[in-house]
Scaffold this active site. Structure first.
Site, short mmCIF file in Angstrom:
data_model
loop_
_atom_site.label_atom_id
_atom_site.label_comp_id
_atom_site.label_asym_id
_atom_site.label_seq_id
_atom_site.Cartn_x
_atom_site.Cartn_y
_atom_site.Cartn_z
N GLY A 213 38.32 -83.17 79.19
CA GLY A 213 38.37 -84.28 80.14
C GLY A 213 37.84 -83.92 81.52
O GLY A 213 36.96 -83.06 81.66
N ASP A 240 25.75 -84.79 82.96
CA ASP A 240 24.89 -85.67 83.77
C ASP A 240 25.28 -87.13 83.54
O ASP A 240 25.32 -87.94 84.47
CB ASP A 240 23.41 -85.49 83.39
CG ASP A 240 22.97 -84.04 83.45
OD1 ASP A 240 23.52 -83.28 84.25
OD2 ASP A 240 22.05 -83.66 82.68
O1 RIB Z 1 21.98 -81.13 81.76
C1 RIB Z 1 21.03 -81.20 80.74
C2 RIB Z 1 19.66 -80.96 81.28
O2 RIB Z 1 19.59 -79.64 81.79
C3 RIB Z 1 18.56 -81.01 80.24
O3 RIB Z 1 18.06 -82.31 80.06
C4 RIB Z 1 17.55 -79.99 80.74
O4 RIB Z 1 16.35 -80.55 81.14
C5 RIB Z 1 18.25 -79.24 81.88
O5 RIB Z 1 17.82 -79.65 83.10
#
Ligand code: RIB
Length: 296
Positions: A213, A240
């Site tokens: 989490g 991300d």
């Molecule tokens: O966080 C994932 C990303 O880390 C990938 O897409 C790769 O390009 C690196 O930057």
């Protein structure tokens, strides 16, 4: 005025190799499959924020002759007005994904590490709304310049300290409003600052913990979000997705608990699909997932 996120973010071509097991030092192995995807922490975060509903401007650079990456970004509906054509090659990542969905990544910065000051100034030009944010990560150059100029212009600044570079994180710590780190990055930075991870001195602190989490600490107040259980196929870009989704909902609605839940659901869906950017779900899909989990 509705909120804006200006993301000064990396763009990579991800070369993804599916392997049964990660290679060890000195070993040569055969991949089970290979695929080329759009990736890069910056553009992944932008796509997640955009799909969650943010008014998003992505500032970045790719090679001047790289039509493939440009077209991929456009396909997602991201505005390419602040995408510079660079004389450097597009950044890329070599990614191994094993049978458990875990990954190992090596990146080459290329154009991402050659952003120009004029590009920053152009992107920050014009009036700033009181809910406007700038987002940065460690995959591009000029981070201090971006943070300082953005603060002067009245933006709030969020920084994802990945990949973790201690000197850069220490340099930025007093210039940001929000820090996003995973558990490992939080420990490294806390050690360098000689504090507990939960006491890293920033107004907003998001610590993502993968399947365990996430924790948000905002002006001393702590919120926990558990992860949704799913069968992961590829965890590349999950952090991300979490951050882009969280910021989008949080900035727009100001409801941290709701933003955390949305982000947890978005990243849960994202890891069930292969690839980074291409696996990020849109708002409808995330809301349907949440609805389903609540009725279970
Ligand atoms: O966080 C994932 C990303 O880390 C990938 O897409 C790769 O390009 C690196 O930057």
């Amino acid at each position: 005025m509705s909120s804006r996120i200006i993301n000064f973010g990396s763009i990579n071509i991800d070369h993804v190799y599916n392997v049964t097991q990660m290679p060890i030092a000195g070993e040569t192995i055969s991949a089970k499959s290979y695929k080329k995807f759009l990736g890069g922490k910056g553009i992944n975060q932008s796509i997640a924020a955009f799909k969650a509903g943010a008014k998003l401007i992505h500032v970045g650079a790719i090679a001047e002759d790289d039509a493939w990456t440009y077209a991929e970004i456009e396909k997602f509906g991201i505005n390419c007005n602040h995408l510079d054509k660079s004389r450097h090659s597009t950044g890329h990542a070599i990614i191994f994904v094993d049978d458990t969905g875990e990954n190992e990544i090596v990146i080459f910065g290329g154009a991402n590490q050659n952003l120009e000051v004029s590009q920053i100034e152009k992107a920050l030009d014009g009036p700033t709304g009181n809910k406007d944010w700038v987002l940065i990560q460690t995959e591009t150059n000029l981070l201090t310049e971006i943070a300082v100029k953005a603060k002067i212009k009245g933006f709030k600044v969020a920084y994802a300290a990945a990949p973790f570079v201690e000197e850069i994180a220490l340099e930025l710590i007093d210039k940001i409003d929000f820090l996003a780190v995973n558990e490992g990055e939080a420990s490294q930075l806390a050690k360098a600052l000689n504090v507990d991870p939960d006491n890293i001195p920033v107004p907003g602190l998001l610590i993502t913990r993968g399947a365990k989490g996430a924790t948000l600490i905002e002006n001393g107040k702590k919120l926990q979000q558990s992860a949704f259980e799913v069968k992961a196929v590829d965890t590349t870009g999950a952090g991300d997705t979490f951050l882009g989704s969280f910021l989008s909902v949080y900035i727009e609605d100001g409801n941290a608990a709701m933003a955390l839940e949305y982000a947890a659901a978005a990243s849960a869906v994202q890891v069930t699909r292969a690839g980074a950017a291409v696996a990020i779900p849109d708002r409808q899909k995330v809301e349907a997932f949440l609805e389903l989990r609540k009725t279970k």
